[in-house]
Design a protein around this motif. Structure first.
Motif, PDB file in Angstrom:
ATOM      1  N   ARG A   1       0.834  -1.204   0.000  1.00  0.00           N
ATOM      2  CA  ARG A   1       0.000   0.000   0.000  1.00  0.00           C
ATOM      3  C   ARG A   1       0.871   1.257   0.000  1.00  0.00           C
ATOM      4  O   ARG A   1       1.034   1.936   1.021  1.00  0.00           O
ATOM      5  N   PRO A   2       1.435   1.591  -1.157  1.00  0.00           N
ATOM      6  CA  PRO A   2       2.382   2.712  -1.234  1.00  0.00           C
ATOM      7  C   PRO A   2       1.725   4.056  -1.529  1.00  0.00           C
ATOM      8  O   PRO A   2       2.421   5.056  -1.696  1.00  0.00           O
ATOM      9  N   GLN A   3       0.383   4.092  -1.601  1.00  0.00           N
ATOM     10  CA  GLN A   3      -0.295   5.269  -2.142  1.00  0.00           C
ATOM     11  C   GLN A   3       0.051   6.562  -1.414  1.00  0.00           C
ATOM     12  O   GLN A   3       0.318   7.591  -2.044  1.00  0.00           O
ATOM     13  N   SER A   4       0.021   6.547  -0.081  1.00  0.00           N
ATOM     14  CA  SER A   4       0.211   7.797   0.661  1.00  0.00           C
ATOM     15  C   SER A   4       1.621   8.351   0.475  1.00  0.00           C
ATOM     16  O   SER A   4       1.802   9.561   0.270  1.00  0.00           O
ATOM     17  N   MET A   5       2.625   7.478   0.506  1.00  0.00           N
ATOM     18  CA  MET A   5       4.003   7.947   0.350  1.00  0.00           C
ATOM     19  C   MET A   5       4.251   8.471  -1.058  1.00  0.00           C
ATOM     20  O   MET A   5       4.913   9.503  -1.252  1.00  0.00           O
ATOM     21  N   LEU A   6       3.705   7.787  -2.073  1.00  0.00           N
ATOM     22  CA  LEU A   6       3.882   8.237  -3.458  1.00  0.00           C
ATOM     23  C   LEU A   6       3.105   9.529  -3.713  1.00  0.00           C
ATOM     24  O   LEU A   6       3.549  10.391  -4.475  1.00  0.00           O
ATOM     25  N   PHE A   7       1.956   9.662  -3.060  1.00  0.00           N
ATOM     26  CA  PHE A   7       1.181  10.902  -3.183  1.00  0.00           C
ATOM     27  C   PHE A   7       1.992  12.091  -2.690  1.00  0.00           C
ATOM     28  O   PHE A   7       2.058  13.131  -3.342  1.00  0.00           O
ATOM     29  N   GLU A   8       2.636  11.914  -1.523  1.00  0.00           N
ATOM     30  CA  GLU A   8       3.431  13.017  -0.975  1.00  0.00           C
ATOM     31  C   GLU A   8       4.687  13.263  -1.806  1.00  0.00           C
ATOM     32  O   GLU A   8       5.131  14.407  -1.946  1.00  0.00           O
ATOM     33  N   LEU A   9       5.271  12.204  -2.377  1.00  0.00           N
ATOM     34  CA  LEU A   9       6.416  12.390  -3.268  1.00  0.00           C
ATOM     35  C   LEU A   9       6.020  13.254  -4.457  1.00  0.00           C
ATOM     36  O   LEU A   9       6.776  14.138  -4.881  1.00  0.00           O
ATOM     37  N   GLY A  10       4.818  13.024  -4.991  1.00  0.00           N
ATOM     38  CA  GLY A  10       4.348  13.819  -6.121  1.00  0.00           C
ATOM     39  C   GLY A  10       4.125  15.275  -5.782  1.00  0.00           C
ATOM     40  O   GLY A  10       4.119  16.137  -6.670  1.00  0.00           O
ATOM     41  N   ARG A  11       3.967  15.578  -4.496  1.00  0.00           N
ATOM     42  CA  ARG A  11       3.764  16.965  -4.067  1.00  0.00           C
ATOM     43  C   ARG A  11       5.068  17.661  -3.693  1.00  0.00           C
ATOM     44  O   ARG A  11       5.063  18.848  -3.365  1.00  0.00           O
ATOM     45  N   CYS A  12       6.168  16.934  -3.709  1.00  0.00           N
ATOM     46  CA  CYS A  12       7.455  17.528  -3.343  1.00  0.00           C
ATOM     47  C   CYS A  12       7.862  18.605  -4.353  1.00  0.00           C
ATOM     48  O   CYS A  12       7.509  18.526  -5.538  1.00  0.00           O
ATOM     49  N   ARG A  13       8.634  19.558  -3.888  1.00  0.00           N
ATOM     50  CA  ARG A  13       9.057  20.668  -4.738  1.00  0.00           C
ATOM     51  C   ARG A  13       9.849  20.175  -5.945  1.00  0.00           C
ATOM     52  O   ARG A  13       9.784  20.773  -7.026  1.00  0.00           O
ATOM     53  N   CYS A  14      10.595  19.084  -5.768  1.00  0.00           N
ATOM     54  CA  CYS A  14      11.421  18.580  -6.872  1.00  0.00           C
ATOM     55  C   CYS A  14      10.587  18.014  -8.011  1.00  0.00           C
ATOM     56  O   CYS A  14      11.105  17.779  -9.108  1.00  0.00           O
ATOM     57  N   LEU A  15       9.283  17.768  -7.782  1.00  0.00           N
ATOM     58  CA  LEU A  15       8.396  17.289  -8.836  1.00  0.00           C
ATOM     59  C   LEU A  15       7.291  18.288  -9.150  1.00  0.00           C
ATOM     60  O   LEU A  15       6.269  17.947  -9.740  1.00  0.00           O
ATOM     61  N   LYS A  16       7.500  19.527  -8.742  1.00  0.00           N
ATOM     62  CA  LYS A  16       6.562  20.599  -9.033  1.00  0.00           C
ATOM     63  C   LYS A  16       7.250  21.647  -9.909  1.00  0.00           C
ATOM     64  O   LYS A  16       8.468  21.663 -10.051  1.00  0.00           O
ATOM     65  N   GLY A  17       6.482  22.534 -10.464  1.00  0.00           N
ATOM     66  CA  GLY A  17       7.071  23.605 -11.256  1.00  0.00           C
ATOM     67  C   GLY A  17       6.904  23.368 -12.746  1.00  0.00           C
ATOM     68  O   GLY A  17       6.019  22.633 -13.201  1.00  0.00           O
TER      69      GLY A  17
END
Length: 508
Positions: free
Chosen positions: A428-444
């Motif tokens: 059940r990796p959903q929550s950790m991957l969700f937060e990874l997707g919100r990290c600054r390094c994957l935004k912009g």
């Protein structure tokens, strides 16, 4: 300062008087808890409870633990004394990131206040002074702990000495009370069935008459509650990890299951630095009962564990692995209500899953606090204007940003990959991957994010070293961005070719 349950927000600042010692040494806690003070003493019962509370507060303020004799009564009345400082505070020579210090600026002989902004890999420190000056590569011999830290060190030493001297008396009291409770419970269970039925009928009648549904507490139950409260209070007020370890005697370990939540609460409330993790790990290794997801979650919840220091993060993840590895969850049984499993096994599986859900929430919060806002896209630099030196904010160049973003993504992915070594997080990796997707390094900007993912993909040959859910997440993210970026870069065939080559690596 930390406040105990119902404790004052400020210490009294008064030394314990003779009456304090007399009350604490002579009061009969069991008799006191059996008695309805309000009914026996009328309005004067407030003086009784206030006196005990003040005596306990004075002794605790004076770095003493004799008041623990009356801890069960104080806990029941929500009058627990203030904990002088968080557990583990004041570790000697704690030159860690964020530590307040005074530093001999450039070795000129004058010490200025500031804090350690970074611990360098070569053993030196990057110090940020209160006047906004900065100095890197500062040797340890030019740094001294600030007055507040020295006070915490002195307090820690005094509390540890006092606790280590007095805990055995309270432990003996706790164990003797628990043994007496077992005898009382056995004696109560030896009554004939008719007496039990009569007692139940009388209790039900009284409860109905008083408008209460609660069953009256028996002698054995009261003694058991008092004994366990002694153990929980000892754990709660242990000043450091070493003192906590002393409490795990053979007699106490028998009741470990009943006090494991107190251990978890202590871990969350404590201040942690890298040097304190190995003693905690050693303690947990000795007792399989502590190999529990709630113990791992407790460390994630501690605010002092929010860090990007690689060694510290590694120690936290190693500890989590130790606590979680022995446990195996049957996810098929949870997903299929009709699965062939005994009722007791199904219940145990559901309870274990619930504990891991709470661990997931704690790990999510820890990861978000430590990695979501990294990296910074600007830095503070000194600028000289004639004879005036001032600090200015400098935005990183494109190549510098690319390097920073790739490094931040790599560190975040390494952490999640380590967490996914546990069966629960892999399933059940959903929550950790969700937060990874919100990290600054994957935004912009999409093209920048895509380059960041591709740079990481090239480095690790298409994420072959990552767990499948993480590798798929990064690949799908890159493909999604590529679909958005293609119209933008269509005019530049060379750039488009590079992007397609990068995605090809990710798809392998």
């Amino acid at each position: 300062m930390i406040t105990g349950v119902g404790g004052s927000k400020k210490p009294l600042g008064l030394k314990p008087s003779a009456w304090c010692w007399y009350v604490l040494k002579n009061v009969d806690v069991v008799a006191l808890m059996k008695t309805d003070l309000k009914e026996s003493l009328g309005p004067h019962f407030l003086y009784c409870t206030a006196g005990l509370r003040e005596a306990a507060d004075r002794v605790m303020d004076d770095e003493g633990y004799q008041w623990l004799r009356v801890a069960p009564f104080l806990k029941e009345k929500k009058f627990m004394p203030v904990i002088p400082q968080p557990p583990n505070a004041g570790l000697n020579k704690t030159l860690s990131q964020g530590e307040r210090v005074r530093c001999n600026y450039k070795g000129r002989g004058t010490f200025y206040p500031g804090y350690i902004a970074r611990v360098n890999s070569n053993g030196t420190f990057f110090v940020h002074f209160d006047d906004n000056d900065k100095e890197d590569n500062v040797e340890e011999d030019r740094i001294e702990l600030e007055k507040g830290s020295k006070k915490a060190m002195k307090k820690r030493a005094a509390l540890t000495k006092s606790f280590d001297k007095q805990w055995k008396e309270i432990m003996a009291l706790a164990i003797s009370t628990l043994v007496a409770s077992q005898s009382a419970i056995e004696a109560e269970s030896g009554k004939d069935a008719k007496a039990k039925t009569d007692d139940a009928a009388i209790a039900a009648a009284l409860a109905a008459e008083d408008g209460k549904d609660a069953k009256k507490e028996s002698e054995g139950q009261l003694l058991n509650r008092i004994g366990l409260e002694y153990l929980r209070t000892l754990i709660t007020y242990a000043p450091c990890t070493a003192s906590l370890g002393l409490l795990f005697t053979p007699e106490m370990v028998i009741y470990l299951k009943d006090v494991i939540q107190a251990v978890a609460n202590w871990i969350t409330s404590a201040q942690w630095v890298l040097e304190e993790i190995p003693p905690l790990r050693k303690l947990v290794e000795q007792y399989p009962m502590l190999h529990a997801p709630e113990i791992a979650a407790a460390l994630f919840k501690s605010k002092s564990c929010v860090t990007d220091e690689k060694k510290f993060v590694g120690a936290i993840l190693d500890f989590t692995e130790l606590c979680c590895t022995p446990h195996v969850i049957d996810f098929k049984a949870e997903d299929d209500p009709g699965a062939d499993m005994k009722e007791g096994e199904k219940k145990a599986n559901s309870e274990l899953l619930a504990k891991f859900v709470k661990l997931d929430q704690a790990a999510y919060g820890w990861f978000k606090a430590g990695f979501s806002m990294r990296p910074a896209m600007e830095e503070r630099v000194q600028v000289r204007d004639n004879f005036v030196v001032k600090w200015e904010t400098k935005k990183l160049t494109g190549p510098e940003q690319e390097i920073k973003l790739t490094e931040a993504l790599e560190e975040a992915c390494d952490v999640i990959n380590r967490i996914m070594q546990n069966q629960y997080f892999l399933h059940r990796p959903q929550s950790m991957l969700f937060e990874l997707g919100r990290c600054r390094c994957l935004k912009g900007e999409s093209s920048v994010v895509l380059k960041t993912i591709c740079n990481l993909g090239h480095k690790y040959e298409g994420f072959m070293n990552y767990k499948l859910p993480l590798a798929e997440f990064l690949t799908q993210r890159a493909e999604k961005i590529l679909a958005e970026v293609v119209p933008v870069v269509a005019k530049d065939q060379k750039e488009l070719s590079k992007l397609l080559d990068s995605i090809a690596v990710l798809r392998k």
